[in-house]
Design a protein around this motif. Structure first.
Motif, PDB file in Angstrom:
ATOM      1  N   GLN A   2      81.216 -57.755  35.789  1.00  0.00           N
ATOM      2  CA  GLN A   2      81.442 -58.164  34.413  1.00  0.00           C
ATOM      3  C   GLN A   2      81.537 -59.675  34.273  1.00  0.00           C
ATOM      4  N   ALA A   3      82.142 -60.334  35.246  1.00  0.00           N
ATOM      5  CA  ALA A   3      82.295 -61.780  35.163  1.00  0.00           C
ATOM      6  C   ALA A   3      82.445 -62.339  36.559  1.00  0.00           C
ATOM      7  N   ALA A   4      82.223 -63.621  36.696  1.00  0.00           N
ATOM      8  CA  ALA A   4      82.260 -64.253  38.008  1.00  0.00           C
ATOM      9  C   ALA A   4      83.669 -64.657  38.374  1.00  0.00           C
ATOM     10  N   ASP A  13      94.324 -65.274  27.597  1.00  0.00           N
ATOM     11  CA  ASP A  13      94.463 -63.829  27.721  1.00  0.00           C
ATOM     12  C   ASP A  13      94.451 -63.411  29.189  1.00  0.00           C
ATOM     13  N   VAL A  14      95.375 -62.524  29.533  1.00  0.00           N
ATOM     14  CA  VAL A  14      95.395 -61.928  30.861  1.00  0.00           C
ATOM     15  C   VAL A  14      95.385 -60.416  30.700  1.00  0.00           C
ATOM     16  N   GLN A  30      85.619 -54.281  28.106  1.00  0.00           N
ATOM     17  CA  GLN A  30      85.618 -55.098  26.898  1.00  0.00           C
ATOM     18  C   GLN A  30      86.787 -56.073  26.882  1.00  0.00           C
ATOM     19  N   LEU A  31      87.970 -55.597  27.238  1.00  0.00           N
ATOM     20  CA  LEU A  31      89.146 -56.460  27.227  1.00  0.00           C
ATOM     21  C   LEU A  31      89.057 -57.550  28.290  1.00  0.00           C
ATOM     22  N   THR A 107      97.676 -58.016  28.244  1.00  0.00           N
ATOM     23  CA  THR A 107      97.345 -56.638  27.893  1.00  0.00           C
ATOM     24  C   THR A 107      97.281 -55.812  29.165  1.00  0.00           C
ATOM     25  N   VAL A 108      98.082 -54.770  29.227  1.00  0.00           N
ATOM     26  CA  VAL A 108      98.062 -53.850  30.360  1.00  0.00           C
ATOM     27  C   VAL A 108      97.102 -52.711  30.035  1.00  0.00           C
TER      28      VAL A 108
END
Length: 229
Positions: A2-4, A13-14, A30-31, A107-108
């Motif tokens: 999804q991301a590097a 955001d975590v 998505q989150l 966000t958990v």
């Protein structure tokens, strides 16, 4: 993926991926797209299944699979291993690691099911005083939990259930708009069911309180007839 590795947390955001049952992988992806991702033990397996790189892995690592651990280490994940005999759950350790990044929001993401004591502990943990400096929420299966300390906006579909639960003591001066059963400067006692099974009257509801902490729980379902009695 999804991301590097090493991407910036541009908006503060975590996302913390809990272990246990697998969460909604689409929601997780998505989150995580614009967030720093911290996995709690076997939460790393869930992140990998969603195609998400975990920036940090925290826990005693007694449940994460060897394949996911090897892949994470090769990808540059910061692995923080703790002894099995510890005084905090892997989720709590992950939240503390998240707080060290000074984020705006945590966000958990977790699956539904598993041990009841873990679920109750997690819900109370999110509202702990030491996390008061950040916006705290969770996606647990189809449900959304939002910790409200002074005021917040909740989003849902009109008719969708939402409950307001006071935790760590009473919540006083509670005012709501956009809910079917409004509260107007009311006090919710700790342990009371007064705030259970309200529902959205509008797509956005506002909740304010004078003192205390509320956990707003949107289970992600519309009410059955008996829920409104």
């Amino acid at each position: 993926m999804q991301a590097a590795p090493g991407r910036n947390c541009e908006h503060g955001d975590v996302v913390v991926v809990a272990g246990g049952d697998q969460p909604d992988l689409t929601c997780l992806a998505q989150l995580a797209a614009a967030a720093t991702v911290i996995a709690a033990d076997s939460g790393l397996d869930h992140a990998r299944a969603a195609g998400v790189h975990a920036d940090i892995l925290v826990g005693d690592l007694d449940s994460v699979t060897a394949g996911s651990l090897d892949a994470a280490e090769a990808a540059g994940t910061d692995v923080r291993r703790f002894p099995a005999a510890k005084d905090a759950t892997d989720l709590e350790l992950a939240l503390d690691a998240a707080m060290s990044l000074q984020p705006r929001r945590i966000t958990v993401v977790a699956g539904i099911g598993g041990r009841l004591d873990h679920l109750l502990s997690a819900a109370l943990l999110l509202a702990a005083p030491r996390y008061a400096a950040v916006q705290m929420s969770a996606r647990i299966g189809p449900a959304t939990l939002t910790v409200i300390r002074a005021a917040d906006r909740l989003r849902g579909v009109p008719g969708e259930l939402v409950s307001l639960l006071p935790v760590h003591g009473p919540a006083s001066g509670v005012v709501t708009t956009g809910l079917r059963y409004p509260l107007n400067h009311e006090d919710l006692a700790a342990g009371s069911s007064r705030g259970i099974s309200n529902c959205f009257a509008e797509p956005v509801a506002e909740v304010r309180l004078g003192a205390g902490v509320l956990v707003a729980v949107s289970p992600g379902v519309r009410p059955e007839k008996e829920d409104l009695l």
